[in-house]
Design an enzyme around this catalytic site. Structure first.
Site, short mmCIF file in Angstrom:
data_model
loop_
_atom_site.label_atom_id
_atom_site.label_comp_id
_atom_site.label_asym_id
_atom_site.label_seq_id
_atom_site.Cartn_x
_atom_site.Cartn_y
_atom_site.Cartn_z
N HIS A 195 15.98 70.29 17.12
CA HIS A 195 15.25 71.44 16.59
C HIS A 195 14.20 71.13 15.55
CE1 HIS A 195 18.29 70.98 13.38
NE2 HIS A 195 17.39 71.53 12.60
C1 UD1 Z 1 15.40 75.51 9.52
C2 UD1 Z 1 15.24 74.52 8.36
C3 UD1 Z 1 15.77 73.17 8.77
C4 UD1 Z 1 17.20 73.27 9.25
C5 UD1 Z 1 17.31 74.34 10.32
C6 UD1 Z 1 18.75 74.53 10.66
C7 UD1 Z 1 13.27 74.86 6.94
C8 UD1 Z 1 11.96 74.27 6.54
N1 UD1 Z 1 13.84 74.32 8.03
O1 UD1 Z 1 14.65 75.03 10.60
O2 UD1 Z 1 15.76 72.32 7.63
O3 UD1 Z 1 17.55 72.03 9.79
O4 UD1 Z 1 16.77 75.58 9.83
O5 UD1 Z 1 18.94 75.05 11.93
O6 UD1 Z 1 13.75 75.77 6.30
N2 UD1 Z 1 14.44 81.33 15.49
C9 UD1 Z 1 14.98 82.32 16.26
N3 UD1 Z 1 16.18 82.85 15.87
C10 UD1 Z 1 16.85 82.47 14.76
C11 UD1 Z 1 16.29 81.45 13.97
C12 UD1 Z 1 15.08 80.90 14.35
O7 UD1 Z 1 14.43 82.71 17.26
O8 UD1 Z 1 17.94 82.99 14.48
C13 UD1 Z 1 13.14 80.75 15.90
C14 UD1 Z 1 11.97 81.58 15.38
O9 UD1 Z 1 10.94 81.52 16.32
C15 UD1 Z 1 11.57 80.82 14.13
C16 UD1 Z 1 11.81 79.37 14.57
O10 UD1 Z 1 13.00 79.44 15.36
O11 UD1 Z 1 10.24 81.05 13.75
C17 UD1 Z 1 12.00 78.40 13.44
O12 UD1 Z 1 12.99 78.89 12.54
P1 UD1 Z 1 12.98 78.42 11.02
O13 UD1 Z 1 14.13 79.01 10.33
O14 UD1 Z 1 11.64 78.60 10.42
O15 UD1 Z 1 13.14 76.85 11.14
P2 UD1 Z 1 14.29 75.98 11.81
O16 UD1 Z 1 13.68 75.11 12.85
O17 UD1 Z 1 15.44 76.83 12.20
N1 UDP Z 2 25.99 73.75 14.75
C1 UDP Z 2 26.69 74.75 15.39
N2 UDP Z 2 26.28 75.17 16.62
C2 UDP Z 2 25.19 74.64 17.25
C3 UDP Z 2 24.47 73.60 16.59
C4 UDP Z 2 24.89 73.19 15.33
O1 UDP Z 2 27.69 75.24 14.86
O2 UDP Z 2 24.87 75.08 18.35
C5 UDP Z 2 26.42 73.33 13.40
C6 UDP Z 2 26.56 71.85 13.20
O3 UDP Z 2 27.82 71.37 13.63
C7 UDP Z 2 26.38 71.73 11.69
C8 UDP Z 2 25.32 72.76 11.42
O4 UDP Z 2 25.41 73.71 12.48
O5 UDP Z 2 27.55 72.07 11.01
C9 UDP Z 2 23.99 72.06 11.40
O6 UDP Z 2 22.96 72.89 11.61
P1 UDP Z 2 21.52 72.42 12.08
O7 UDP Z 2 21.62 71.23 12.95
O8 UDP Z 2 20.89 73.63 12.63
O9 UDP Z 2 20.80 72.07 10.70
P2 UDP Z 2 20.55 70.75 9.85
O10 UDP Z 2 21.87 70.13 9.55
O11 UDP Z 2 19.63 69.87 10.63
O12 UDP Z 2 19.87 71.25 8.63
#
Ligand code: UD1
Ligand code: UDP
Length: 356
Positions: A195
């Site tokens: 992601h």
């Molecule tokens: C964010 C964090 C990242 C973390 C990740 C965990 C920042 C800069 N990044 O990245 O550090 O690893 O969360 O998962 O804060 N979206 C949906 N539904 C949701 C959430 C997101 O559709 O419930 C889509 C939307 O199009 C959104 C995009 O994902 O704009 C990105 O979401 P965003 O929260 O900005 O960044 P992540 O890639 O989730």
């Molecule tokens: N995770 C989850 N379901 C998923 C993917 C990740 O429960 O489908 C959990 C994962 O085991 C960990 C946390 O979500 O505990 C990590 O989230 P993510 O990878 O989105 O964020 P990051 O750690 O990169 O910030």
């Protein structure tokens, strides 16, 4: 009143043990959700499975650029913190929600505790690095998941505010592992998550990851982050991804199912900071798809191996590692992240620093 500020999937996982620990000790607490993650399977499911009460407010800051998400969260947080005047704010990890909380609480002179302080990627083009550095420097007390994080903070002159508690995600993992054990239950798989911005913003990069997946050959189960699904669709790559024979794309899963998947994995392919570390709890080595410093102890002993999907030499090495991948017995897994009692240590430290 102690206020937890969360908004992203990994923060819900980190919040659970600390929320329960404060509750046991009789503290008053509430939760603000920034709304950065908003799908049911990116948010609600974690509250339900991990027994965390619903946040009293959701700021609906999700969807948008870094500035949009951060700014919306800041505006909502300022209103809430001015209204409720908590004695302490707790922030988690390195997301835009964390940064928003740090900027707003520090300007309102509310003490800040930062959980998962100190990891560094040493690369400012990585958005999470900016968030984490800023948050660490604005916080009053810094809870480190490992010794490397403490050293990073000491180097930045923050040693007095910092202590090692172990990793709070290990507390959560242990609380669920019993429910989620499926070790040896079914065929061993590769579990994939994908992601990060660095791996989703560019079509050629996404194609190179799909090529790697195809060449790995073994069965890969990938709970796909909504961001990645959207980017694959936007680049016209979703159909190709869905047609790769050894790749099973599923919706994001709840934490219990995620632990069950990791506990039957022979290998984990990911760009997630959290998942790359959890691989050491679950006993499956990790191929990490970013050229960033993560979890340096795990990198040093080659538990985490970095792969560049765009580099043929690096991909060949990854294929060789995958070929020999096997589950690792509990006694042979690396143990750098504490004893699963990080939450209790955090509460004790807050008491001894007279912050609660
Ligand atoms: C964010 C964090 C990242 C973390 C990740 C965990 C920042 C800069 N990044 O990245 O550090 O690893 O969360 O998962 O804060 N979206 C949906 N539904 C949701 C959430 C997101 O559709 O419930 C889509 C939307 O199009 C959104 C995009 O994902 O704009 C990105 O979401 P965003 O929260 O900005 O960044 P992540 O890639 O989730
Ligand atoms: N995770 C989850 N379901 C998923 C993917 C990740 O429960 O489908 C959990 C994962 O085991 C960990 C946390 O979500 O505990 C990590 O989230 P993510 O990878 O989105 O964020 P990051 O750690 O990169 O910030």
């Amino acid at each position: 009143m102690i206020t937890h500020i969360v908004g992203n999937r990994p923060q819900f996982v980190k919040l659970a043990p600390l929320y329960h620990e404060f509750q046991k000790a009789g503290y008053q607490q509430n939760i603000i959700h920034s709304g950065q993650h908003y799908d049911e399977n990116m948010s609600d499911v974690f509250f339900e499975e991990l027994g965390i009460p619903a946040p009293y407010v959701n700021l609906a800051a999700g969807g948008g650029s870094h500035a949009q998400v951060t700014a919306k969260a800041m505006i909502g947080l300022e209103e809430e913190l001015l209204d409720k005047k908590p004695e302490l704010v707790i922030l988690y990890g390195d997301t835009n929600t964390t940064l928003a909380g740090a900027v707003v609480a520090s300007k309102l002179c509310i003490p800040i505790a930062h959980v998962e302080a100190g990891p560094r990627t040493h690369n400012r083009s990585n958005p999470e690095e900016c968030n984490r550095v800023a948050t660490d420097h604005l916080s009053d007390v810094l809870f480190c998941p490992d010794a490397v994080s403490l050293q990073n903070l000491q180097r930045e002159g923050l040693g007095d505010a910092a202590c090692v508690t172990g990793d709070i995600m290990y507390d959560t993992y242990l609380s669920i592992a019993g429910q989620a054990v499926q070790e040896d239950a079914q065929e061993e798989i590769i579990v994939m998550t994908w992601h990060r911005q660095e791996n989703t913003a560019d079509k050629a990069r996404m194609e190179s990851i799909l090529n790697l997946v195809e060449r790995l050959g073994s069965k890969i189960v990938c709970p796909l982050h909504p961001r990645t699904r959207k980017c694959l669709a936007q680049f016209g790559l979703l159909e190709r991804a869905e047609s790769i024979a050894n790749l099973e794309i599923i919706e994001p899963v709840g934490y219990v199912e995620m632990v069950a998947l990791m506990n039957r994995a022979k290998l984990i392919l990911t760009d997630s900071g959290g998942v790359s570390k959890e691989s050491s709890f679950a006993g499956a080595k990790c191929l990490f798809m970013l050229d960033l410093d993560v979890w340096e102890d795990l990198l040093r002993e080659d538990w985490i191996h970095r792969v560049d999907p765009e580099n043929e030499e690096s991909v060949s090495e990854a294929l060789r590692i995958a070929e020999g991948a096997k589950r690792v017995a509990p006694e042979d897994r690396p143990k750098y992240y504490g004893d699963g009692h990080a939450a209790a240590k955090i509460v004790q430290e807050l008491i001894s620093r007279k912050l609660i």
